[in-house]
Motif scaffolding. Structure first.
Motif, short mmCIF file in Angstrom:
data_model
loop_
_atom_site.label_atom_id
_atom_site.label_comp_id
_atom_site.label_asym_id
_atom_site.label_seq_id
_atom_site.Cartn_x
_atom_site.Cartn_y
_atom_site.Cartn_z
N GLY A 33 0.77 -1.24 0.00
CA GLY A 33 0.00 0.00 0.00
C GLY A 33 0.80 1.29 0.00
O GLY A 33 0.23 2.37 -0.06
N ALA A 34 2.13 1.20 0.05
CA ALA A 34 2.95 2.42 0.17
C ALA A 34 2.83 3.32 -1.05
O ALA A 34 3.01 4.52 -0.97
CB ALA A 34 4.41 2.05 0.41
N CYS A 35 2.51 2.73 -2.21
CA CYS A 35 2.50 3.50 -3.46
C CYS A 35 1.11 4.00 -3.82
O CYS A 35 0.90 4.47 -4.93
CB CYS A 35 3.04 2.63 -4.60
N THR A 36 0.16 3.89 -2.89
CA THR A 36 -1.22 4.26 -3.21
C THR A 36 -1.33 5.76 -3.54
O THR A 36 -0.88 6.59 -2.77
CB THR A 36 -2.15 3.91 -2.03
N ILE A 37 -1.89 6.06 -4.69
CA ILE A 37 -2.10 7.45 -5.10
C ILE A 37 -3.55 7.60 -5.57
O ILE A 37 -4.31 6.63 -5.55
CB ILE A 37 -1.16 7.87 -6.25
N GLU A 38 -3.89 8.81 -5.97
CA GLU A 38 -5.25 9.04 -6.45
C GLU A 38 -5.26 9.15 -7.97
O GLU A 38 -4.47 9.89 -8.54
CB GLU A 38 -5.78 10.33 -5.83
N MET A 39 -6.15 8.38 -8.58
CA MET A 39 -6.28 8.42 -10.04
C MET A 39 -7.75 8.70 -10.34
O MET A 39 -8.63 7.93 -9.94
CB MET A 39 -5.87 7.06 -10.61
N ASP A 40 -7.99 9.83 -10.98
CA ASP A 40 -9.37 10.25 -11.27
C ASP A 40 -10.27 10.10 -10.04
O ASP A 40 -11.37 9.54 -10.11
CB ASP A 40 -9.94 9.45 -12.45
N GLY A 41 -9.77 10.56 -8.91
CA GLY A 41 -10.60 10.61 -7.71
C GLY A 41 -10.63 9.33 -6.88
O GLY A 41 -11.30 9.28 -5.85
N LYS A 42 -9.94 8.29 -7.34
CA LYS A 42 -9.96 7.04 -6.57
C LYS A 42 -8.56 6.57 -6.21
O LYS A 42 -7.61 6.77 -6.97
CB LYS A 42 -10.65 5.94 -7.40
N ALA A 43 -8.49 5.90 -5.06
CA ALA A 43 -7.20 5.37 -4.62
C ALA A 43 -6.82 4.17 -5.47
O ALA A 43 -7.64 3.27 -5.67
CB ALA A 43 -7.29 4.97 -3.15
N VAL A 44 -5.60 4.16 -5.97
CA VAL A 44 -5.09 2.99 -6.70
C VAL A 44 -3.65 2.73 -6.28
O VAL A 44 -2.95 3.62 -5.81
CB VAL A 44 -5.13 3.18 -8.24
N ARG A 45 -3.24 1.48 -6.46
CA ARG A 45 -1.84 1.14 -6.24
C ARG A 45 -1.06 1.54 -7.49
O ARG A 45 -1.27 0.96 -8.57
CB ARG A 45 -1.69 -0.38 -6.05
#
Lengths: 158, 280, 797
Positions: A51-63
């Motif tokens: 989970g350390a690389c989780t970012i937001e893509m178009d408003g949603k959390a993604v790895r």
């Protein structure tokens, strides 16, 4: 060996435009972001388990280790460096107050997960908070302080 | 580790994807990528070409269609969980998906991807089998519909042809008195289970008229235990008898977290745990 | 300002004054950068002309390397060069992981890359240098190695058998080290005992799994003959020495920079072959070289820990008094003893620490450490503690059950009384300033044992097995030179601090202690600001750079606060003294009438003072205004080390309650309590977080974590999906409380707090589980305690 395949794409990161950039086909998004100086996105396992690389893509959390840079074509991305709105500043203050991190390596992913919890605007019990963050590994804190911080954020919002 | 080199093709439409796949034996479909990317990153898989179907429009539709709930292949687990049609017609689906990995994975992982990948430890293939779902695939010769029980052949092996792509799954809507109950036993929340069970039940707790038991994380594919279900209908919960029956009916395959013996035991007690969730 | 926690150390002055920061749970403002994505971890660094490496690692646990063909691989895209042992050995001398103070240790020379034989799965054999890590990995697939697989010695229990595979033929057998402790006469005492209990416990291998993996960037600057190493380690000066020694460099021209470190827990304090190779490569090719271990490499090459099988025997009289204890411990450490700390220390601590809280007049302990074809094993958080505490506390519970005595009572009557220190462990190691009695009393007070007992009965009626346990333990912290230095290791046990008042009025502090997230920077700031009388915001701190900090040991063995903190305190007091002398000269008054508060020199009796800024301006810019002969030094340094004893011990008491699902074997930790006595708490919140984080790592070892090997020595679960680290959902909230007995070894009185949680949790959890299982006459003796082991114990499978 033949030269590596690449793809031409465009996206934004924290509002910054990346137009017609060339990325290696095989490069995952986390590696691309890091290569561009967004080093707040951390890599802990490259298989979606930490989970350390989780970012937001178009408003949603993604790895971001489980998304190819090429797949980000046309999207709007937000990394920890761009978590500067009022809500996230409050979240950071609560993380600081509860010492909800030690080494800081898990924090960017943990903050993104927290952001998604708060955007869902649900009142959660401590167990439910633990469930929501159970895909983010933290070796230092033992999680309690993180749960404390998120609980306080939820209480402030609701 | 970093993935080996491959070419990347963003499919413009379904036909485009089917054509490339038909031409290149080693091309692999990329939908949500939540199982594929780990394999690429660890060089466990080195395809020549990835066909990204995630931008194809219309493949994430969720709708009611002739007494079935249709879930488009590209609907993410999060899409399904927050969908009103699903909530109104198939609420148990949402609770099952809560057991699938973690929120950020569910935001990207797709329904069709999970069905097509055929991981024997995954929940959705077992659900498809338990509910008698139809898996709709599209290929050079058009569409065909495959019953879930015929779709899974073995470990990560399905009846899908090289030129075919899963486009959606049709789940029959529950009839009056029909219930889906389930549970799984995991070492950690969100992990693949040591054993899991989805039961399709006609009737109530004290009056079960028909029963279908489908186990996951037990063997090399979703394991249907019809004889054991019959035994339960005849005798009720008898641990030893059910365990014997399961043992002859399912080829339990141990893994790192649970031996085959452990899986057999858990599968047996899951029958009790799961059916106790039925309303009286 | 945050709540004042009661600080019982009179040497530190009143709490009721401005700038009294010691003892307060202040937030780590300096660490907010991590929440803004601004940490500076090794992998965040990119240098001009930097290249990347990937290692070819042995796929076998034991294999002969007949030949290595790199011809095709060298032609691969982006490849700069490929080296094997031959090329690396030209630049880097081998090392031996032995020390001289603990009796004979036998471990052969180790080189960065394996030469003729590979001895564990994951041992580096060749290295590709390329423009990117991905390209380096592409080339790895093209290297051809002619392997001849050899039979592997995997099981430590057969390592000394006559038909064992001898891993290092020159040693004759697989024995690395053995030690026997014999105090009193155990045989005689056991004959006199009214009850004797015995058990044998197994502890699987597990590992550190720092979220940030090991990483290094080595940058050789030929023009300056200077090697700069960016490294996520714990002991920069130790690395400086070792790199200089083995690469034959001028030690003063080796600079180690350790900025942010993403967790370490002892994993990152050792010398790793791949990291030495990276340094050698930079020296050879004259370019910056980066190596970041991927997760597979972390699992198979980061040191592993534990891997013990221990038998124990305890004899008590009918009143529960312990008469004798005997233990026999076997441990497997992989094919080499790690450098430079050796892989003997975990077993040594098991022998030292077993029975430590109790009066045990007769004590015998045997430790045997053997080689095997697995990843090297070495010191990880709470070295040896989980084994020592678990065996001791398991035996004590067994004795209590046997003579029908309460588990808290049997402990209380055997504790070394709080007023009987200085004293000694049963092994003879000196102890002082401990509080087992007070800590256990406090634990029982916060646990409410009666309610727990009542719930146990209620749960049993519902078919749920609930149990609880309490334990006491000693925790090794603040080591003295008697730990490593005496044995010949160049590891500093002294730490330094340097503090200065700058022209702007700001305070700059540097320390040889490093930060890996514990809060080193925050507590150093608190101590300096507190002792000087300045606002926290005016202090900035430099850590982790051998060119910029005083010389010292770094952060390991819970030594930061007690040793490094004392050095900061002494330096701050010196600087304050200097400042007051200068102020007295400027203000033409007696120094004793002055003090510093809120960045101003004040007159204690009122009247105008002078700000530190003005004072500094006078000193630096208008020094001619000072009276002749004024000592105007605004820079002070100090050092500190523990003298006279091997360690400053901390003590802890822990309790927990667990429930077991008899159908699934799943264990739920309902509640967990910990009482810690670490002396002065500089920042109580940070102490509590050390305990909590430590407990969770202990729970990991007790219930989840294991490096699973097959019979051929292949690790089976070297991914983060398969190796089970503790995640949030299964973990309990932990109630932490304190007893305070200051260390008499320093002014600050602080002892360490980082080990107890990890050291004690496995014992108390196992005791609680066995307390629950006892209701159905079952028992578990092997960690991790998995659902499958529970079901086997219950006879369900």
């Amino acid at each position: 060996m033949a030269a590596n395949n690449s793809v031409n794409i465009s996206f934004t990161v924290n509002g910054e435009r990346f137009n017609n950039i060339n990325v290696p086909s095989r490069q995952h998004l986390a590696d691309y972001l890091r290569s561009q100086g967004f080093t707040g996105t951390h890599l802990g396992c490259e298989q979606g388990a930490c989970g350390a690389c989780t970012i937001e893509m178009d408003g949603k959390a993604v790895r971001s280790c489980l998304v190819l840079a090429s797949q980000a074509n046309g999207t709007n991305l937000k990394t920890v460096e761009g978590f500067d709105d009022e809500m996230m500043e409050k979240v950071k203050q609560n993380f600081l107050k509860h010492n909800a991190f030690q080494c800081g390596f898990c924090s960017p992913g943990m903050l993104m997960t927290t952001k998604e919890i708060l955007l869902n605007k649900k009142k959660l019990t401590r167990d439910e908070i633990r469930s929501e963050i159970s895909g983010n590994y933290c070796r230092c804190t033992g999680y309690q302080s993180i749960v404390d911080a998120i609980e306080e954020c939820i209480n402030e919002i609701n | 580790m970093k993935a080996a080199d491959f070419s990347y093709h963003e499919a413009v439409n379904l036909q485009d994807a089917i054509n490339i796949k038909a031409q290149d034996d080693e091309a692999v479909i990329l939908a949500g990528g939540q199982s594929l990317l780990p394999a690429l990153n660890m060089r466990l898989s080195s395809p020549t070409c990835l066909i990204d179907i995630s931008k194809i429009s219309g493949l994430n539709e969720i709708k009611i269609e002739e007494h079935t709930l249709f879930i488009g292949a590209l609907a993410t687990h999060s899409d399904v969980m927050s969908n009103k049609t699903v909530k109104d017609n198939m609420p148990y689906m949402i609770d099952i998906l809560k057991m699938v990995a973690h929120p950020a994975i569910r935001n990207k992982g797709t329904h069709g991807g999970s069905i097509a990948y055929g991981d024997p430890a995954a929940e959705l293939p077992a659900l498809a089998v338990a509910t008698n779902a139809e898996i709709i695939v599209s290929g050079q010769n058009g569409d065909r519909s495959i019953n879930a029980k015929d779709f899974y052949l073995g470990l990560f092996e399905t009846t899908i042809n090289q030129d075919e792509i899963v486009v959606g799954i049709k789940y029959p809507l529950l009839k009056q008195g029909q219930n889906i109950v389930f549970d799984e036993v995991c070492r950690r929340h969100g992990d693949y289970a040591m054993a899991g069970l989805i039961a399709n039940v006609m009737g109530s707790k004290n009056d079960i008229k028909d029963l279908k038991l489908v186990f996951f994380a037990t063997g090399d594919k979703p394991d249907v235990a019809d004889k054991t279900a019959e035994l339960y209908l005849d005798n009720g919960y008898d641990y030893d008898k059910l365990k014997n029956s399961l043992s002859s009916e399912i080829d339990f395959a141990g893994d790192l977290n649970s031996s085959s013996e452990m899986k057999l035991h858990l599968a047996t007690v899951l029958i009790k745990k799961v059916l106790s969730k039925l309303e009286i | 300002m945050d709540d004042i926690k009661v600080n019982q150390n009179p040497k530190l002055g009143s709490l009721d004054r401005p700038n009294s920061y010691i003892g307060r749970s202040l937030p780590r403002e300096n660490a907010k950068k991590h929440l803004d994505g601004g940490g500076q971890f090794v992998d965040d660094l990119t240098l001009p002309r930097m290249v990347h490496v990937a290692f070819l690692r042995s796929p076998f646990a034991h294999a002969e390397i007949k030949s290595i063909n790199t011809n095709d691989a060298k032609k691969s895209d982006g490849v700069i060069d490929i080296f094997t042992a031959k090329e690396i050995d030209e630049v880097c001398k081998p090392w031996i992981g032995t020390l001289g103070h603990l009796g004979e240790m036998r471990s052969p020379e180790q080189t960065p890359l394996a030469k003729k034989i590979a001895r564990w799965q994951g041992e580096p054999v060749a290295v590709v240098i390329a423009d990117s890590r991905a390209q380096a990995e592409d080339a790895l697939e093209l290297i051809e190695v002619d392997w001849v697989e050899k039979e592997a010695q995997v099981n430590m229990e057969t390592a000394l058998d006559s038909n064992a595979v001898i891993i290092h033929p020159e040693l004759g057998n697989n024995l690395f080290w053995t030690r026997t402790v014999n105090q009193g006469d155990v045989e005689k005492a056991f004959k006199e005992a009214d009850a004797i209990v015995e058990t044998t416990l197994d502890f699987a291998r597990h590992t550190g799994v720092t979220l940030e993996s090991r990483g290094i960037v080595a940058d050789w600057n030929k023009a300056e003959n200077k090697m700069t190493i960016y490294h996520n380690g714990q002991a920069p000066h130790m690395m400086q020495h070792i790199i200089a020694k083995h690469l034959d460099l001028n030690e003063g021209l080796v600079r180690i920079v350790s900025r942010d470190v993403g967790g370490s827990f002892g994993i990152k304090v050792h010398v790793y072959p791949d990291e030495m190779a990276v340094t050698a490569i930079s020296k050879k090719i004259g370019r910056p070289v980066k190596f970041i271990a991927d997760r597979l490499e972390s699992f198979t090459t980061d040191i592993h820990a534990r891997c013990h099988k221990i038998s124990g025997k305890l004899g008590v009289d009918k009143n529960g008094k312990i008469l004798a204890m005997e233990i026999d411990d076997l441990s497997g450490i992989g094919p080499f003893s790690m450098y430079p700390r050796t892989s003997a220390i975990e077993t040594n601590q098991v022998l030292n620490l077993s029975g430590a809280p109790y009066v045990i007049p007769n004590y015998k302990a045997v430790g045997t450490v053997v080689f095997q074809n697995k990843t090297p094993m070495c010191q990880y958080r709470a070295v040896g503690h989980p084994i020592a505490v678990a065996i001791t506390e398991a035996l004590i519970d067994k004795a209590a059950y046997k003579i029908n005595m309460d588990i808290d009572k049997i402990r209380k009557i055997n504790f070394i009384p709080d007023n009987a220190y200085p004293n000694k462990c049963p092994s003879g190691v000196p102890l002082e300033d401990l509080s087992h009695e007070a800590s256990m009393d406090k634990l029982l007070e916060i646990m409410d044992i009666k309610e727990i007992e009542a719930q146990k009965e209620e749960d049993l009626k519902k078919g749920v097995l609930t149990g609880h346990g309490v334990i006491s333990m000693c925790e090794v912290t603040n080591p003295s030179p008697l730990f490593y230095g005496v044995g010949g290791a160049h590891i500093s046990s002294q730490d330094g601090a340097s503090i200065r008042l700058e022209g702007s009025g700001a305070i700059h502090l540097s320390s040889s202690i490093t930060e890996q997230g514990q809060g080193t920077e925050a507590i150093m700031k608190q101590i300096a600001a507190d002792q000087l009388g300045v606002e926290m915001e005016s202090v900035r701190v430099t850590l982790g750079d051998t060119d910029a900090t005083p010389y010292g040991g770094g952060t390991w063995a819970s030594r930061g606060a007690g040793i490094g903190g004392e050095a900061v305190l002494k330096a701050a007091r010196k600087l304050k003294d200097n400042i007051l002398n200068i102020a007295a000269a400027i203000m033409q008054t007696d120094k004793d009438t002055l003090d510093i508060e809120d960045n101003n020199v004040i007159r204690k009796n009122g009247g105008e003072g002078i700000s530190l800024k003005k004072l500094a301006e006078t000193v630096y810019y208008r020094g001619h205004e000072l009276p002749k002969g004024t000592n105007a030094e605004l820079l002070a340094t100090a050092s500190f080390l523990i003298e006279g004893i091997p360690f400053v011990f901390t003590n802890s008491a822990m309790g927990c309650q667990v429930s077991i699902d008899q159908d699934t074997g799943i264990i739920k930790i309902n509640k967990f309590w910990a009482v810690e006595d670490c002396g002065t708490q500089i920042n109580p919140k940070l102490v509590e977080e050390q305990i909590r984080g430590g407990v969770i790592q202990g729970i990991g070892g007790a219930l989840f974590e294991e490096c699973v090997y097959d019979d051929q020595g292949n690790m089976q679960n070297a991914t983060m999906a398969d190796y089970l680290v503790p995640m949030a959902y299964e973990m309990p909230d932990i109630i932490v409380d304190h007893v305070t007995t200051n260390s008499g070894r320093s002014i600050i009185g602080a002892k360490g707090a980082g080990e107890a949680g990890t050291g004690g949790a496995p014992a108390v959890i196992m005791n609680a589980i066995n307390n629950a299982l006892k209701q159905v006459n079952a028992e578990v003796v092997s960690q991790p305690i998995t659902p499958e082991k529970i079901l086997k114990a219950l006879g369900k499978i």
